[in-house]
Structure formats: C-alpha cells, structure tokens
Scaffold this motif. Structure first.
Motif, PDB file in Angstrom:
ATOM      1  N   ILE A 171       1.012  -1.129   0.111  1.00  0.00           N
ATOM      2  CA  ILE A 171       0.164  -0.260  -0.344  1.00  0.00           C
ATOM      3  C   ILE A 171       1.071   1.176   0.230  1.00  0.00           C
ATOM      4  O   ILE A 171       1.739   1.157   1.000  1.00  0.00           O
TER       5      ILE A 171
ATOM      6  N   HIS B 122     -10.622  -3.816   3.651  1.00  0.00           N
ATOM      7  CA  HIS B 122     -11.252  -2.749   4.267  1.00  0.00           C
ATOM      8  C   HIS B 122     -11.327  -2.035   4.937  1.00  0.00           C
ATOM      9  O   HIS B 122     -11.472  -1.103   5.426  1.00  0.00           O
TER      10      HIS B 122
ATOM     11  N   LEU C 229      -7.635   0.189   5.204  1.00  0.00           N
ATOM     12  CA  LEU C 229      -8.289   1.308   4.346  1.00  0.00           C
ATOM     13  C   LEU C 229      -9.602   2.374   4.972  1.00  0.00           C
ATOM     14  O   LEU C 229      -9.203   3.681   5.312  1.00  0.00           O
TER      15      LEU C 229
ATOM     16  N   THR D 208      -7.934   6.137   5.856  1.00  0.00           N
ATOM     17  CA  THR D 208      -8.634   7.067   5.081  1.00  0.00           C
ATOM     18  C   THR D 208      -9.512   8.092   6.311  1.00  0.00           C
ATOM     19  O   THR D 208      -9.704   9.253   6.165  1.00  0.00           O
TER      20      THR D 208
ATOM     21  N   VAL E  76      -4.191   7.452  -0.286  1.00  0.00           N
ATOM     22  CA  VAL E  76      -3.910   6.083  -0.230  1.00  0.00           C
ATOM     23  C   VAL E  76      -3.782   6.071  -2.007  1.00  0.00           C
ATOM     24  O   VAL E  76      -4.454   6.368  -2.776  1.00  0.00           O
TER      25      VAL E  76
ATOM     26  N   ILE F  91      -2.665   0.621  -4.707  1.00  0.00           N
ATOM     27  CA  ILE F  91      -2.642  -0.883  -3.333  1.00  0.00           C
ATOM     28  C   ILE F  91      -2.615  -1.926  -4.330  1.00  0.00           C
ATOM     29  O   ILE F  91      -3.468  -2.165  -4.969  1.00  0.00           O
TER      30      ILE F  91
END
Length: 82
Positions: free
Chosen positions: A9, A50, A53, A57, A63, A66
């Motif tokens: 990432i 998820h 992420l 966020t 980001v 990925i």
C-alpha cells in the motif's frame, strides 16, 4: 480458509508512526521513496483490507496504490488444464 496475501500500500507523504500505530504490528513501513510511505504486509481477507483502508482514510491519509505482491496463482481459464 485461504492463505493471506502480501500487499503493498503506497500512501502520499511521510506519514508518522503515530498515525500508523494501529498498523505497525501487521506491516513493515518504508519512508525512503520519493515523498511516499510504503506499507507491506499480509492481508488475511477482504474485510481485513477494508479495515486497513478505513483506518487510513479516517486519518486523512491519501492512498496512491494498493497491489498484491508476488505471483498470483490463477486456475486455468475455460476449465481446460494444459
């Protein structure tokens, strides 16, 4: 249960360890590349990805990309093995 997949990432900027604290146990962190921070670690399943992420966020981290690392094992297309 499937095997974890190693992901990279990439996030914009040199992100402090304080913001990444929830991810420190699961990822190696590299600040060395041209204005980005690179996280590499195993993701167990889609909900784990998820969650990572969602954390990034929630602290306003941008980001950039990925991607799974290494070879991706895929079965034969069309059902015929060669």
């Amino acid at each position: 249960m499937s095997q974890p997949t190693t992901y990279e990432i990439v996030i914009r900027g040199r992100v402090s360890d304080r913001l990444l604290r929830p991810l420190l146990d699961d990822f190696t962190i590299d600040h060395a590349r041209d204005g980005v921070t690179r996280l590499v670690g195993d993701i167990g399943d889609p909900s784990h990805l998820h969650g990572v992420l969602a954390h990034l966020t929630s602290v306003n981290i941008e980001v950039i990309s990925i991607a799974p690392l290494g070879g991706i094992q895929a079965g034969p297309v069309g059902g015929a093995a060669t």
